[in-house]
Design a protein around this motif. Structure first.
Motif, PDB file in Angstrom:
ATOM      1  N   SER A  33      25.372  33.183  17.513  1.00 37.24           N
ATOM      2  CA  SER A  33      25.148  32.971  16.090  1.00 37.24           C
ATOM      3  C   SER A  33      25.878  31.717  15.640  1.00 37.24           C
ATOM      4  O   SER A  33      27.018  31.473  16.041  1.00 37.24           O
ATOM      5  N   ALA A  43      26.773  29.583  12.026  1.00 30.37           N
ATOM      6  CA  ALA A  43      26.754  29.604  10.561  1.00 30.37           C
ATOM      7  C   ALA A  43      27.296  28.279  10.050  1.00 30.37           C
ATOM      8  O   ALA A  43      28.341  27.812  10.492  1.00 30.37           O
ATOM      9  N   GLN A 103      18.920  42.462  15.118  1.00 24.88           N
ATOM     10  CA  GLN A 103      19.782  41.381  14.650  1.00 24.88           C
ATOM     11  C   GLN A 103      19.368  40.025  15.224  1.00 24.88           C
ATOM     12  O   GLN A 103      19.922  39.001  14.835  1.00 24.88           O
ATOM     13  N   GLU A 136      21.659  33.948   4.737  1.00 22.07           N
ATOM     14  CA  GLU A 136      22.838  33.442   4.070  1.00 22.07           C
ATOM     15  C   GLU A 136      23.914  34.522   4.015  1.00 22.07           C
ATOM     16  O   GLU A 136      23.620  35.686   3.766  1.00 22.07           O
ATOM     17  N   LYS A 137      25.166  34.121   4.295  1.00 21.86           N
ATOM     18  CA  LYS A 137      26.338  34.989   4.180  1.00 21.86           C
ATOM     19  C   LYS A 137      27.339  34.286   3.269  1.00 21.86           C
ATOM     20  O   LYS A 137      27.323  33.064   3.169  1.00 21.86           O
ATOM     21  N   HIS A 138      28.209  35.071   2.660  1.00 21.45           N
ATOM     22  CA  HIS A 138      29.241  34.495   1.803  1.00 21.45           C
ATOM     23  C   HIS A 138      30.610  34.943   2.303  1.00 21.45           C
ATOM     24  O   HIS A 138      30.813  36.120   2.577  1.00 21.45           O
ATOM     25  N   ALA A 139      31.535  33.988   2.402  1.00 22.37           N
ATOM     26  CA  ALA A 139      32.912  34.293   2.805  1.00 22.37           C
ATOM     27  C   ALA A 139      33.838  33.258   2.189  1.00 22.37           C
ATOM     28  O   ALA A 139      33.531  32.059   2.219  1.00 22.37           O
ATOM     29  N   SER A 176      29.156  29.632   0.827  1.00 18.77           N
ATOM     30  CA  SER A 176      27.868  30.156   1.296  1.00 18.77           C
ATOM     31  C   SER A 176      27.582  29.558   2.663  1.00 18.77           C
ATOM     32  O   SER A 176      27.620  28.338   2.829  1.00 18.77           O
ATOM     33  N   TYR A 224      23.128  31.036   8.272  1.00 23.71           N
ATOM     34  CA  TYR A 224      23.335  31.411   9.662  1.00 23.71           C
ATOM     35  C   TYR A 224      22.005  31.535  10.396  1.00 23.71           C
ATOM     36  O   TYR A 224      20.960  31.755   9.801  1.00 23.71           O
TER      37      TYR A 224
END
Length: 130
Positions: free
Chosen positions: A53, A55, A76, A82-85, A89, A92
């Motif tokens: 993966s 991102a 998967q 999109e992921k947020h951490a 933003s 991935y």
């Protein structure tokens, strides 16, 4: 049937079961480009695939690329989103493969070590803000 023939049938029946699980690399934690993660071989549960993966996150002038390796459920695989951490933003992409240790290589987006140091410092700064 003799005992030798029975033994060969038993071996033939068990071999396909052993081939169903893969050994994939897994990361202890995600890594920031251009560094690759610390990879360790792991036997995956039956039916899982090897996942690689990537991102990519951008916040202002900071550009961060994270790499992760693991075992994954087929659901998967071949996904993007999109992921947020830490207030960032990340877009991935998950890619999977089906041979032992096939998720080894990270695609290095920048060969410049200075960029890696700046990315690490920027991420640490952003984590303190978030």
């Amino acid at each position: 049937m003799n005992s030798k023939g029975s033994f060969l049938i038993l071996i033939g029946c068990c071999l396909p079961l052993a081939a169903l699980s893969l050994t994939c690399y897994t990361c202890m934690f995600p890594a920031i480009s251009p560094l690759d993660c610390l990879k360790f071989p792991q036997e995956c549960p039956t039916g899982q695939r090897c996942l690689a993966s990537t991102a990519v996150g951008v916040k202002g002038s900071v550009h961060i690329v994270l790499y992760e390796r693991s075992c994954a459920l087929p659901s998967q695989c071949d996904l993007s989103g999109e992921k947020h951490a830490a207030g960032i933003s990340f877009n991935y992409t998950n890619e999977c493969c089906d041979t032992d240790l096939c998720n080894a290589a990270a695609t290095i987006s920048s060969p410049c070590w200075t960029g890696a140091v700046l990315s690490l410092c920027s991420l640490a700064f952003l984590l303190q803000l978030g």
